[in-house]
Write a protein that holds these residues in place. Structure first.
Motif: not given
Length: 294
Positions: A158-174
């Protein structure tokens, strides 16, 4: 004869090819996105995403968004939806939160998330497919949403810094990833302490026949890559997550699975007893977990 799973890169490239073709179908105005190979028929769209003729119907991808949600976003975002759930409706998003959608496709869940978190919040979408990203940017512009950004990259990195997101969602991708442990580790890394993992995914109770697990078309159709429920929970724990749970949202019959895999020869050759034993074993589910606050 169906292709066989031979490595993580093979899986990634097949997913990129199939989902890129699905995005082009919508971008070119040819109807709804479809999981099918090039020989499958494609028909018109419907309010839930999927296509009436796509791979035998829209039992898995259809009817996931209500009329209010459908009316609030561009039609192309709905037509490109190939998910198995509605994570934005189940994730209890709050105003001001920063959300990341893994495998954001045409952007439907990113746009809905942006509305839920409001102008003080922000929604990122991450996808590896150029065609899907182009469609997502088009939908963003049409929706006039400002608190959204689409990123190109892999959900395993993931091209984002550590500890930068409150909620991770995903829809039938993982379930489509060839390295799910890397996905979960990265999700844990980018979440803030106390952050939430709230994804829709396809999971399995029990085992699947080898023919289904080995079928590449089934992989792209979100069946062969699905984890068994106890395995999913164990992997979340190994990544550092706590309070993990799996809530079934839709159970599929074998007829649904055949439609999703586009009826490969190997899957069609299963005996009647083998097919019957699959009814209800594969399901769409909502997976929740938390990153500890300390």
């Amino acid at each position: 004869m169906a292709l066989k799973l031979t490595g993580k890169n093979d899986v990634r490239e097949l997913v990129r090819e199939k989902y890129g073709a699905a995005a082009l179908t919508v971008l070119e105005g040819k109807g709804a996105a479809c999981c099918a190979h090039s020989g499958a028929r494609m028909g018109g769209g419907n309010a839930g995403g999927g296509s009436e003729l796509c791979c035998g119907g829209d039992t898995i991808t259809g009817g996931l968004y209500d009329d209010v949600e459908a009316a609030s976003i561009p039609e192309a975002a709905l037509l490109a939806s190939l998910g198995c759930g509605n994570p934005t409706a189940l994730a209890a998003l709050n105003a001001g939160e920063i959300v990341l959608d893994l495998g954001s496709g045409g952007g439907i869940d990113v746009l809905l998330s942006a509305k839920r978190v409001g102008p003080t919040g922000f929604a990122y979408g991450l996808d590896m497919t150029d065609e899907m990203l182009a469609l997502a940017e088009k939908n963003k512009a049409e929706a006039g949403v400002k608190n959204v950004a689409f990123l190109k990259g892999h959900i395993e990195e993931i091209p984002l810094p550590s500890s930068s997101i409150d909620v991770i969602i995903s829809n039938c991708v993982i379930n489509l990833s060839g390295d799910k442990d890397a996905v979960l580790r990265e999700a844990f890394r980018v979440l803030k302490p106390g952050g939430r993992f709230a994804v829709s995914d396809v999971v399995v109770e029990g085992t699947l026949p080898p023919a289904v697990r080995a079928d590449m078309e089934a992989y792209v159709g979100c069946v062969a890559g699905a984890l068994e429920t106890s395995d999913y929970l164990a992997r979340l724990s190994a990544a550092g997550f706590t309070e993990a749970s799996i809530e079934p949202t839709r159970r599929y019959t074998f007829a649904d699975l055949e439609a999703t895999t586009c009826c490969s020869a190997e899957v069609s050759a299963l005996s009647a007893d083998e097919k019957g034993a699959l009814d209800g074993r594969v399901m769409g589910a909502f997976i929740r977990a938390s990153k500890p606050k300390v």
